[in-house]
Motif scaffolding. Structure first.
Motif, short mmCIF file in Angstrom:
data_model
loop_
_atom_site.label_atom_id
_atom_site.label_comp_id
_atom_site.label_asym_id
_atom_site.label_seq_id
_atom_site.Cartn_x
_atom_site.Cartn_y
_atom_site.Cartn_z
N LYS B 40 -12.91 -6.67 -3.55
CA LYS B 40 -14.12 -6.61 -2.71
C LYS B 40 -15.03 -5.05 -2.50
CE LYS B 40 -14.37 -11.10 -1.18
NZ LYS B 40 -14.68 -12.27 0.04
N LYS B 41 -13.77 -4.42 -2.46
CA LYS B 41 -14.64 -3.66 -1.63
C LYS B 41 -13.49 -2.18 -2.88
CE LYS B 41 -17.37 -3.69 1.57
NZ LYS B 41 -18.77 -3.08 2.08
N ALA B 42 -12.56 -0.98 -2.25
CA ALA B 42 -12.70 -0.06 -2.99
C ALA B 42 -11.09 -0.66 -3.62
CB ALA B 42 -12.07 1.29 -1.79
N PRO B 43 -11.39 0.49 -5.20
CA PRO B 43 -9.41 0.07 -5.67
C PRO B 43 -8.74 0.94 -4.79
CG PRO B 43 -11.40 1.39 -6.53
CD PRO B 43 -11.80 1.68 -5.29
N THR B 44 -7.51 -0.07 -5.01
CA THR B 44 -6.80 -0.12 -4.17
C THR B 44 -5.60 0.47 -5.18
OG1 THR B 44 -5.73 -1.59 -3.54
CG2 THR B 44 -6.92 -1.27 -1.99
N PHE B 45 -5.21 2.43 -4.75
CA PHE B 45 -3.75 2.68 -5.08
C PHE B 45 -2.60 1.54 -6.20
CE2 PHE B 45 -1.90 6.13 -7.96
CZ PHE B 45 -0.42 6.24 -7.05
N LEU B 46 -2.39 2.13 -7.25
CA LEU B 46 -0.96 1.00 -7.05
C LEU B 46 -0.12 1.34 -7.95
CD1 LEU B 46 -2.50 -2.31 -9.58
CD2 LEU B 46 -1.78 -2.41 -7.11
N PHE B 47 -0.17 2.39 -9.19
CA PHE B 47 0.42 3.28 -9.36
C PHE B 47 0.35 4.47 -10.36
CE2 PHE B 47 4.31 0.35 -9.58
CZ PHE B 47 3.42 -0.78 -9.98
N MET B 48 0.74 5.90 -10.80
CA MET B 48 0.47 7.07 -11.33
C MET B 48 1.50 6.28 -12.14
SD MET B 48 -0.70 10.23 -10.14
CE MET B 48 0.78 10.95 -9.48
N LEU B 49 1.12 7.50 -13.38
CA LEU B 49 2.23 7.48 -14.96
C LEU B 49 2.04 9.00 -14.93
CD1 LEU B 49 1.58 3.28 -16.01
CD2 LEU B 49 3.56 3.77 -14.65
N THR B 50 3.09 8.96 -15.18
CA THR B 50 3.60 10.80 -15.71
C THR B 50 4.01 10.69 -16.74
OG1 THR B 50 2.32 11.57 -13.83
CG2 THR B 50 3.49 12.99 -16.05
N SER B 51 5.36 10.35 -16.65
CA SER B 51 6.43 10.40 -17.86
C SER B 51 6.13 8.85 -18.68
CB SER B 51 7.60 10.53 -17.22
OG SER B 51 7.54 12.14 -16.30
N GLU B 55 9.97 2.94 -15.80
CA GLU B 55 9.11 1.29 -15.76
C GLU B 55 8.72 2.18 -14.42
OE1 GLU B 55 10.75 -1.83 -14.95
OE2 GLU B 55 9.53 -3.07 -16.19
N LYS B 56 8.01 2.14 -13.51
CA LYS B 56 7.72 1.90 -12.19
C LYS B 56 7.39 0.31 -10.89
CE LYS B 56 6.29 6.62 -11.36
NZ LYS B 56 5.09 7.33 -10.61
N LYS B 57 7.52 -0.19 -10.19
CA LYS B 57 8.02 -0.93 -9.65
C LYS B 57 7.69 -1.03 -8.59
CE LYS B 57 10.67 -4.22 -11.29
NZ LYS B 57 11.21 -5.82 -11.33
N GLY B 59 7.61 -4.44 -5.95
CA GLY B 59 7.33 -6.06 -5.29
C GLY B 59 7.37 -6.46 -7.08
N ARG B 60 6.48 -7.52 -7.13
CA ARG B 60 6.14 -7.63 -8.43
C ARG B 60 5.74 -7.68 -9.12
NH1 ARG B 60 3.02 -11.25 -7.74
NH2 ARG B 60 1.74 -10.93 -5.39
N LEU B 61 5.22 -6.56 -8.98
CA LEU B 61 4.30 -5.24 -10.23
C LEU B 61 5.24 -4.27 -11.35
CD1 LEU B 61 2.10 -7.39 -8.16
CD2 LEU B 61 0.13 -4.49 -8.98
N SER B 62 4.90 -4.04 -11.38
CA SER B 62 5.30 -2.82 -12.61
C SER B 62 4.74 -2.35 -13.19
CB SER B 62 6.50 -3.78 -13.33
OG SER B 62 6.54 -4.48 -14.35
N SER B 63 4.94 -1.22 -13.85
CA SER B 63 4.16 -0.49 -15.34
C SER B 63 5.17 0.36 -15.65
CB SER B 63 2.90 -0.31 -14.70
OG SER B 63 2.34 0.38 -15.38
N ILE B 64 4.31 0.72 -17.29
CA ILE B 64 5.20 1.56 -17.84
C ILE B 64 4.11 2.26 -18.69
CG2 ILE B 64 5.60 0.57 -20.46
CD1 ILE B 64 8.62 1.50 -19.70
#
Lengths: 113, 111
Positions: B40-51, B55-57, B59-64
């Motif tokens: 509802k309000k401010a964005p909350t940070f999940l991941f920052m990917l530079t390389s 893969e960054k994980k 819990g149930r979230l992951s990103s590449i």
């Protein structure tokens, strides 16, 4: 303290009013930002301050006037706003311009009537 | 002009499903890609990917990130109703002056 605090949370103002939004952080971050977010749109950058100096003004109308009195505080002064300026105003901070660990405040929901 | 494009713009799934959100970017002097969750309000940070390819994980979230193909994905496994939110992707350039946001993907998880 790992938060960015914005006050007020909600603001309703008339088009002739003068009001200010306040943003505060005590994380030692030296870059602070104002973003504007309309409903169902991504945040849009308005201003960037780095080491208390205005670094970027994204062609924002002069009825929005930012101020950074010290490294912990960022204000946004509002004057003669239009109804289309109604939006969520988000403040963010980061350690420096090249550090992207942005922390956002919870925002001020502004309604201009 | 720098741009970040997210797809799909909206997604409706059932609890327990796995979802993949996409983000492509064209940014001069690209440095990092960030994912945020906004309720509802401010964005909350999940991941920052530079390389690329790491893969960054959380819990149930992951990103590449794939810097060759200029895109990133955000995966959410075993979705829950609390995952319902707008997921924003943002790119940062070397100058670090600001984030370039995509339009977001609105995820709705039904029970």
């Amino acid at each position: 303290d790992t938060e960015v605090t914005q006050t007020p949370k909600h603001l309703v103002m008339g088009m002739t009013n003068k009001k200010s939004l306040k943003c505060e952080q005590h994380m030692g971050h030296r870059a602070m930002y104002w973003y504007k977010q309309k409903a169902k749109k991504p945040p849009e950058l308005m201003f960037v301050y780095s080491y208390e100096k205005l670094s970027i003004n994204e062609s924002v109308p002069s009825r929005f006037s930012p101020e950074c009195p010290n490294s912990s505080l960022l204000n946004l002064h509002l004057h003669a706003l239009q109804p289309e300026d109604s939006a969520l105003y988000l403040c963010a901070s980061s350690q420096g311009l090249k550090n992207y660990g942005y922390t956002f405040g919870s925002g001020t929901r502004l309604t201009v009537v | 002009e720098d741009k970040v494009v997210q797809s799909p713009l909206s997604l409706v799934v059932h609890e327990g499903d796995t979802v993949t959100l996409n983000c492509s970017y064209e940014v001069t002097n690209f440095r990092s890609l960030l994912w945020y969750k906004q309720e509802k309000k401010a964005p909350t940070f999940l991941f920052m990917l530079t390389s690329s390819g790491i893969e960054k994980k959380s819990g149930r979230l992951s990103s590449i990130l794939d810097k060759k193909e200029l895109f990133s994905i955000l995966n959410i496994t075993a979705t829950q109703t609390g995952d319902s939110a707008i997921y924003l992707c943002a790119a940062a350039n070397q100058a670090g002056t600001a984030l370039i946001f995509g339009k977001g993907t609105t995820l709705s998880v039904s029970s």
